[in-house]
Design a protein around this motif. Structure first.
Motif, PDB file in Angstrom:
ATOM      1  N   ASN A  82     -13.603  10.472   0.755  1.00 38.57           N
ATOM      2  CA  ASN A  82     -12.218  10.445   0.593  1.00 38.57           C
ATOM      3  C   ASN A  82     -11.057   9.811   0.818  1.00 38.57           C
ATOM      4  OD1 ASN A  82     -13.290  12.760  -0.476  1.00 38.57           O
ATOM      5  ND2 ASN A  82     -12.137  14.378   1.255  1.00 38.57           N
ATOM      6  N   ARG A  83     -10.960   9.258   1.774  1.00 38.19           N
ATOM      7  CA  ARG A  83      -9.818   7.917   2.235  1.00 38.19           C
ATOM      8  C   ARG A  83      -9.987   6.813   0.779  1.00 38.19           C
ATOM      9  NH1 ARG A  83      -4.982   7.076   3.524  1.00 38.19           N
ATOM     10  NH2 ARG A  83      -4.515   5.673   4.933  1.00 38.19           N
ATOM     11  N   LYS A  84     -11.053   6.421   1.136  1.00 38.33           N
ATOM     12  CA  LYS A  84     -11.458   5.467   0.130  1.00 38.33           C
ATOM     13  C   LYS A  84     -10.810   5.114  -0.809  1.00 38.33           C
ATOM     14  CE  LYS A  84     -15.290   3.137   2.730  1.00 38.33           C
ATOM     15  NZ  LYS A  84     -16.617   2.998   2.496  1.00 38.33           N
ATOM     16  N   ASN A  85     -10.955   6.807  -1.878  1.00 38.12           N
ATOM     17  CA  ASN A  85     -10.798   6.856  -2.885  1.00 38.12           C
ATOM     18  C   ASN A  85      -9.196   6.638  -2.527  1.00 38.12           C
ATOM     19  OD1 ASN A  85     -13.194   7.140  -3.883  1.00 38.12           O
ATOM     20  ND2 ASN A  85     -12.880   9.298  -3.071  1.00 38.12           N
ATOM     21  N   GLU A  86      -8.721   7.606  -1.795  1.00 36.05           N
ATOM     22  CA  GLU A  86      -7.144   7.864  -1.866  1.00 36.05           C
ATOM     23  C   GLU A  86      -6.638   6.411  -1.655  1.00 36.05           C
ATOM     24  OE1 GLU A  86      -5.961   9.639   1.438  1.00 36.05           O
ATOM     25  OE2 GLU A  86      -6.835  11.716   0.987  1.00 36.05           O
ATOM     26  N   LEU A  87      -6.988   5.119  -0.971  1.00 32.16           N
ATOM     27  CA  LEU A  87      -6.582   4.047  -0.904  1.00 32.16           C
ATOM     28  C   LEU A  87      -6.921   3.330  -2.761  1.00 32.16           C
ATOM     29  CD1 LEU A  87      -8.136   3.182   2.566  1.00 32.16           C
ATOM     30  CD2 LEU A  87      -5.429   3.415   2.023  1.00 32.16           C
ATOM     31  N   ILE A  88      -7.944   3.386  -2.932  1.00 31.70           N
ATOM     32  CA  ILE A  88      -8.194   2.749  -4.272  1.00 31.70           C
ATOM     33  C   ILE A  88      -6.416   3.713  -5.274  1.00 31.70           C
ATOM     34  CG2 ILE A  88      -9.786   2.571  -6.245  1.00 31.70           C
ATOM     35  CD1 ILE A  88     -11.684   3.157  -4.429  1.00 31.70           C
ATOM     36  N   LYS A  89      -6.193   4.710  -4.502  1.00 31.39           N
ATOM     37  CA  LYS A  89      -5.713   4.479  -5.976  1.00 31.39           C
ATOM     38  C   LYS A  89      -4.147   4.538  -5.482  1.00 31.39           C
ATOM     39  CE  LYS A  89      -8.048  10.147  -6.840  1.00 31.39           C
ATOM     40  NZ  LYS A  89      -7.618  10.912  -7.379  1.00 31.39           N
ATOM     41  N   LEU A  90      -4.148   4.564  -4.453  1.00 29.69           N
ATOM     42  CA  LEU A  90      -2.665   3.617  -3.834  1.00 29.69           C
ATOM     43  C   LEU A  90      -2.642   1.917  -4.322  1.00 29.69           C
ATOM     44  CD1 LEU A  90      -1.657   5.429  -0.823  1.00 29.69           C
ATOM     45  CD2 LEU A  90      -0.806   5.862  -2.293  1.00 29.69           C
TER      46      LEU A  90
END
Length: 134
Positions: A116-124
């Motif tokens: 989930n954290r990786k996905n958030e960073l990708i979106k950012l």
């Protein structure tokens, strides 16, 4: 008797939010079709489509995808409310950008981060690069 939910056959609004993900292998139109399947015939849908998609992967531009979404909705007989928003963005250029590819490689090396954290960073990262290119 236990209380239970009773479906009423009356007009009503239904808010449906769909976030597209450029790394999801499922076609955005299929995602939308699944999400809208089985909606009540008297529901007026407030559809909000956000997120990102890769035009190279699905073979459609932003404009073409919006047109296909509208065709899909018309073919199902769903009543779309005027407050519906189509905010999805094409990120093909960003995903193919050398800087972004390197960022993804580094991120995948980080084993301590949860998915989930990786996905958030990708979106950012996508948002930041869209501002840079915008």
């Amino acid at each position: 008797k236990e209380p239970r939910e009773m479906p009423l056959n009356t007009p009503h609004y239904l808010h449906v939010r769909i976030d597209l993900d450029p790394f999801n292998d499922e076609n955005p139109l299929d995602q939308i079709r699944k999400k809208l399947k089985g909606t009540h015939e008297q529901a007026k849908i407030i559809l909000e489509i956000g997120g990102y998609f890769n035009s190279a992967k699905i073979g459609m531009t932003e404009t073409q995808l919006k047109q296909e979404i509208r065709r899909l909705i018309e073919s199902t007989g769903i009543h779309l409310d005027s407050k519906s928003e189509f905010k999805h963005k094409d990120v093909q250029e960003i995903i193919e950008d050398e800087l972004f590819v390197k960022f993804l490689e580094k991120l995948q090396e980080e084993e301590i981060l949860e998915e989930n954290r990786k996905n958030e960073l990708i979106k950012l990262a996508i948002q930041a690069m869209m501002r840079r290119n915008g």
